[in-house]
Design an enzyme around this catalytic site. Structure first.
Site, short mmCIF file in Angstrom:
data_model
loop_
_atom_site.label_atom_id
_atom_site.label_comp_id
_atom_site.label_asym_id
_atom_site.label_seq_id
_atom_site.Cartn_x
_atom_site.Cartn_y
_atom_site.Cartn_z
N ARG A 53 -6.81 -11.07 -6.70
CA ARG A 53 -5.50 -11.70 -6.88
C ARG A 53 -4.37 -11.00 -6.13
O ARG A 53 -3.59 -11.64 -5.42
CB ARG A 53 -5.10 -11.71 -8.38
N THR A 54 -4.25 -9.70 -6.29
CA THR A 54 -3.09 -9.00 -5.74
C THR A 54 -3.11 -9.08 -4.22
O THR A 54 -2.11 -9.43 -3.58
CB THR A 54 -3.08 -7.54 -6.22
N ARG A 103 -2.96 -0.22 -2.85
CA ARG A 103 -3.72 -0.02 -4.11
C ARG A 103 -4.64 1.17 -3.90
O ARG A 103 -5.30 1.30 -2.86
CB ARG A 103 -4.55 -1.25 -4.46
N HIS A 131 1.42 -0.99 -12.20
CA HIS A 131 1.15 -2.19 -11.37
C HIS A 131 2.39 -3.08 -11.47
O HIS A 131 2.37 -4.14 -12.09
CB HIS A 131 -0.11 -2.88 -11.89
N1 CP Z 1 -4.54 -8.69 -11.75
C1 CP Z 1 -5.02 -7.99 -10.71
O1 CP Z 1 -4.49 -6.95 -10.32
O2 CP Z 1 -6.13 -8.55 -10.14
P1 CP Z 1 -6.90 -7.98 -8.87
O3 CP Z 1 -7.52 -6.66 -9.28
O4 CP Z 1 -7.92 -9.02 -8.52
O5 CP Z 1 -5.89 -7.76 -7.77
#
Ligand code: CP
Length: 300
Positions: A53-54, A103, A131
């Protein structure tokens, strides 16, 4: 926030948050107002940990604004594999991009990176730390569904290692929100987070039993037990599956209860909840694009 780094949700005032959320709402209502407004901008994506997602929503957001992205790739396919330090990596990539989205598995990595570069660094998750951009889309989703004042929220699951929880809890202290934290004893909020919340004037309600509090909630924010952060697999096995939200459990809740989850989920929300009006987590994930467009628009 123009040209500043975004490392920790504690940086965000109520005004900052409302400004991003209002711009995101404008973009969602009329995306044309944002298309092409950052056509010469390049966003660097540096993901030292997995993400769906991010990473993809930042990629989509930058491209919808008319800019482009460059992706370091995985730690296996980049020169991280050869032992290049985080400091050297960001110093190199700041020459290629106008802002960096980072990240990393280590808490404090985004702060460290920001000390080596002049371009804005956006923390996309640092270990069990923070986050903050997830928090912005969480707040946007809460505002859409329940409003951000006179709200009772339950935050359940892994409160110790869950970075989305740490950021969200801090940001919610800007609003008139009663926060209830539900977790196994071993996964309570870290002492430092509890301390900061109390310093901000928040009353911290902690529970181990979800069912006693469920009927009072406007929002239930569920999190995954962060298996990858446990030093010992046996410790994980002792708490795995501790909370499971299914459609039957939701039979007696407030009919407007929004069930949220930053995703990915493993088994903490069963698929039968997806068919209920409570399921808000896919809307929440989709909100990542307009909210990150609004954030980039303001930071760049
Ligand atoms: N919510 C979130 O951070 O998802 P991802 O780890 O897929 O980026």
């Amino acid at each position: 926030m123009r040209h500043n780094h975004l490392i920790n949700a504690k940086q965000l005032s109520r005004g900052d948050i409302e400004s991003v959320l209002d711009r995101a709402a404008e973009i969602e209502a009329d995306p044309q107002t944002a298309f092409g407004t950052h056509s010469n901008t390049i966003l660097g994506l540096l993901f030292f940990e997995p993400s769906t997602r991010t990473k993809m929503s930042f990629d989509a957001a930058m491209k919808r604004l008319g800019g482009s992205t460059i992706d370091m790739g995985s730690t296996e396919s980049s020169s991280v594999k050869k032992g290049e330090s985080l400091a050297d990596t960001v110093r190199v990539i700041e020459g290629y991009a106008d802002a960096l989205v980072l990240r990393h598995p280590s808490e404090g990595a985004a702060k460290l990176a920001s000390e080596f570069v002049d371009v804005p660094v956006i923390n996309a998750g640092d270990g069990a730390g923070q986050h903050p951009t997830q928090t912005l889309l969480d707040l946007y989703t809460i505002r859409e569904n329940a409003g951000l004042d006179d709200l009772t929220i339950g935050i359940a699951g892994d409160l110790k290692y869950g970075r989305t929880v740490h950021s969200l809890a801090h940001a919610l202290t800007n609003f008139d929100v009663e926060q209830h934290f539900i977790s196994p004893e071993s996964l309570r909020l870290p002492r430092s987070v509890r301390y900061d919340l109390r310093e901000s004037g928040a009353v911290v309600h902690e529970h181990t039993d979800l069912e006693t509090i469920l009927e009072t909630l406007d929002v239930l924010y569920v999190t995954r037990i962060q298996r990858e952060r446990f030093p010992d697999e046996n410790e994980y096995q002792q708490v795995a599956g501790e909370y499971q939200i299914d459609a039957t459990l939701l039979d007696s809740v407030n009919e407007d209860l929004a069930v949220m989850h930053p995703l990915p989920r493993v088994d903490e929300i069963t698929p039968d909840v997806d068919q209920t009006d409570h399921a808000t987590y896919f809307q929440q994930a989709h909100n990542g694009v307009p909210v990150r467009m609004a954030l980039l628009d303001q930071m760049l």
